[in-house]
Design a protein around this motif. Structure first.
Motif, short mmCIF file in Angstrom:
data_model
loop_
_atom_site.label_atom_id
_atom_site.label_comp_id
_atom_site.label_asym_id
_atom_site.label_seq_id
_atom_site.Cartn_x
_atom_site.Cartn_y
_atom_site.Cartn_z
N ASN A 97 -11.46 -5.66 6.28
CA ASN A 97 -11.39 -5.29 4.96
C ASN A 97 -10.47 -4.28 4.76
O ASN A 97 -9.64 -3.84 5.59
N GLU A 98 -10.24 -3.70 3.64
CA GLU A 98 -9.47 -2.54 3.45
C GLU A 98 -9.41 -1.40 4.37
O GLU A 98 -8.48 -0.53 4.50
N GLU A 101 -1.36 -16.57 3.21
CA GLU A 101 -1.46 -15.19 2.89
C GLU A 101 -2.62 -14.91 1.67
O GLU A 101 -3.38 -14.05 1.48
N LYS A 102 -2.71 -16.02 0.62
CA LYS A 102 -3.64 -15.95 -0.41
C LYS A 102 -5.12 -16.17 0.18
O LYS A 102 -6.26 -15.78 -0.16
N ASP A 112 -6.37 -13.12 1.77
CA ASP A 112 -6.87 -12.25 0.69
C ASP A 112 -8.29 -12.88 0.10
O ASP A 112 -9.16 -11.87 -0.18
N ASP A 113 -8.24 -14.00 -0.32
CA ASP A 113 -9.29 -14.60 -0.83
C ASP A 113 -10.90 -14.63 -0.02
O ASP A 113 -11.73 -14.47 -0.52
N THR A 163 -13.32 -6.23 0.10
CA THR A 163 -12.08 -5.68 -0.23
C THR A 163 -10.75 -6.62 0.72
O THR A 163 -11.39 -6.92 1.64
N THR A 164 -9.81 -6.85 -0.05
CA THR A 164 -8.63 -7.34 0.77
C THR A 164 -8.04 -6.51 2.03
O THR A 164 -8.34 -5.17 1.97
N PRO A 192 -1.97 -4.84 3.24
CA PRO A 192 -0.84 -5.61 3.25
C PRO A 192 -0.18 -6.07 4.63
O PRO A 192 0.05 -7.18 4.87
N ASN A 217 -2.62 -7.93 6.30
CA ASN A 217 -2.57 -9.48 5.93
C ASN A 217 -1.34 -10.21 6.62
O ASN A 217 -1.54 -11.19 7.16
#
Length: 524
Positions: A314-315, A347-348, A351-352, A360-361, A364, A367
């Motif tokens: 997560n973040e 990438e989507k 995040d999803d 949380t994602t 960046p 990812n």
């Protein structure tokens, strides 16, 4: 909206592929005789492979061709030993047998033995003599492979600039990978993840249960080098250390072909690896403060087809077993897309993944790095689909030798070697015992010995480092023969101690083993 576009532009910088070694590729595209001679053929074979029907847009077919040729060639050198030796020894009545035998061995396997070694195998009634001959030929093949690997760099593992740029853009100045010691993960770096071997630090342990104290010491060394020398970057730059643990499982036979160290229990394997990552992160924070936080990443590998289960942080960088993406599913979902569409889709999904788990994602950079590793793995999925019909025929163990000690970067092939990182046999006894158990099923039941190569790396810049490494290698070798005395006495345990100066691209150096030393003493 502008922020999203900027993030996407930043991520797109990661997608430049790392090319294979063009010189080695051109050389290997030509048919070879057993001892390396080549014949000239058309040069468009590799280019034709890039236009195969149904190829995924993100798959590097040229690299797959190179990797396949390397795998087939190297494994054949080891797999043909038994048959070739039996053919040669069947003609032991020939005049000047040792000289003729060496000519045959070189023509068929590309290596030679000494006259004394051949004479020891003249009596085929002596199974122990044949076992010794088999082991010495295998050891000679390893030394040949090591020399080729470091001198010719066939897998472009010394071309690290692009990978290091991508790591740094993601916010990481160094990467350590801790896979399981199982031979089915030996190709993790160069094949499964498609990374240059020299760009990451690989230390394998049974069950991916890496030594936290050793990992902390390595982290301290890396950070010290940053402060003192500004390598690989300045200590002022806001980058971190990335630690990746890789456990494994088998979807085809989950209760038998999973990780032996965890009783083929996939959940236990994942939990144990995650616990090690958490403990390592906590150790750094407790000792050096929260500002020294490292990033961790947990990856599961399906040894049937080399696809991955990547657990998305997560973040805050925390990893959870329930948050993951599976590369085989992503490969299928993006198969009909263009390269750019496939990148955006990956990438989507990353995040999803966390949003669907009420988390949380990831940051960046994290990812983008994971997306790049997934795209790299797509090439390996295509590799297994094309050359192994989507699933390896040897879904279980099929290693050719055991490697113990440290190093062995030259082993980058699946099921070539079972590896145990250790400083002493006592502290690595669990890993070695697992390897011995595996080889009792692979070799001993066929009357073949268990070949163990001991490796101790040294720093050629440090006075006395080589002498200390040599003493350590000999100590480990003796401890192996003492622990597995029954196998040793019967000739079913054969060893070769080696050294290597890790400060450059230098091959392994052979040391006299116990059998050689005993023979020399008897002669004297």
């Amino acid at each position: 909206m502008n922020k999203l576009k900027q993030t996407h532009r930043q991520r797109s910088l990661f997608w430049k592929p790392i090319a294979p070694n063009p010189q080695w590729l051109q050389k290997q595209a030509q048919p070879q005789t057993a001892h390396g001679a080549t014949e000239i053929v058309a040069e468009d074979r590799v280019q034709a492979s890039m236009t195969l029907a149904g190829t995924h847009a993100l798959v590097n077919e040229a690299q797959n061709e190179l990797l396949r040729r390397y795998e087939v060639e190297i494994k054949a050198r080891f797999d043909d030993i038994e048959g070739v030796l039996k053919e040669i020894l069947a003609q032991q009545g020939k005049t000047d047998f040792a000289g003729w035998a060496n000519q045959q061995l070189f023509a068929k396997l590309g290596v030679k033995l000494t006259e004394e070694e051949w004479l020891s195998g003249l009596n085929m009634q002596s199974q122990k003599a044949f076992q010794t001959l088999y082991a010495k030929t295998l050891f000679a093949q390893f030394l040949r492979m090591s020399e080729d690997f470091y001198i010719n760099d066939p897998l472009a593992g010394q071309r690290t600039q692009e990978a290091e740029r991508i790591f740094k853009q993601a916010g990481f100045h160094a990467v350590g990978v801790a896979p399981c010691a199982d031979g089915r993960l030996a190709h993790l770096i160069s094949y499964v993840l498609r990374l240059p071997y020299d760009a990451v630090r690989r230390k394998a342990h049974a069950g991916a249960l890496f030594d936290i104290s050793e990992s902390v010491r390595n982290w301290v060394f890396i950070e010290h080098t940053r402060f003192r020398e500004g390598k690989p970057n300045s200590a002022e730059e806001p980058t971190r250390y990335l630690k990746i643990a890789v456990y494994h499982f088998s979807k085809a036979d989950p209760t038998h072909q999973g990780c032996a160290a965890h009783g083929s229990d996939d959940q236990k394997a994942a939990e144990a690896a995650l616990t090690k990552l958490k403990d390592f992160r906590q150790a750094i924070e407790n000792r050096f403060g929260c500002g020294s936080t490292v990033q961790t990443l947990l990856i599961g590998m399906n040894t049937d087809d080399d696809s991955l289960k990547i657990h998305i942080p997560n973040e805050q960088g925390k990893v959870c077993l329930n948050r993951f993406v599976e590369t085989d599913k992503l490969y299928q979902q993006t198969a009909g897309l263009s390269a750019e569409q496939a990148k955006q889709a990956i990438e989507k999904v990353i995040d999803d993944c966390n949003l669907n788990q009420s988390s949380t994602t990831p940051q960046p950079g994290v990812n983008a790095l994971i997306a790049w590793l997934i795209a790299n793995n797509f090439s390996q999925i295509a590799y297994v689909n094309r050359f192994e019909n989507g699933c390896y025929s040897d879904i279980g163990h099929a290693e050719r030798f055991i490697g113990v000690g440290n190093g062995f970067d030259e082993v980058q092939l699946r099921n070539l070697s079972y590896y145990s990182f250790l400083d002493t046999v006592e502290e690595g006894v669990n890993d070695v015992d697992v390897g011995i158990k595996i080889f009792k099923g692979l070799n001993v039941k066929k009357g073949l010995p268990i070949p163990i190569i001991v490796r101790c790396d040294y720093d050629g810049r440090v006075p006395g480092s080589k002498d200390r490494a040599e003493a350590k290698a000999i100590r480990i070798e003796k401890a192996l023969h003492n622990r597995y005395q029954e196998l040793s006495v019967s000739g079913l345990l054969q060893t070769m101690p080696t050294l290597r100066d890790f400060t450059g691209c230098k091959p392994a150096e052979k040391l006299p083993n116990l059998a050689d030393s005993s023979a020399s003493q008897r002669t004297a």
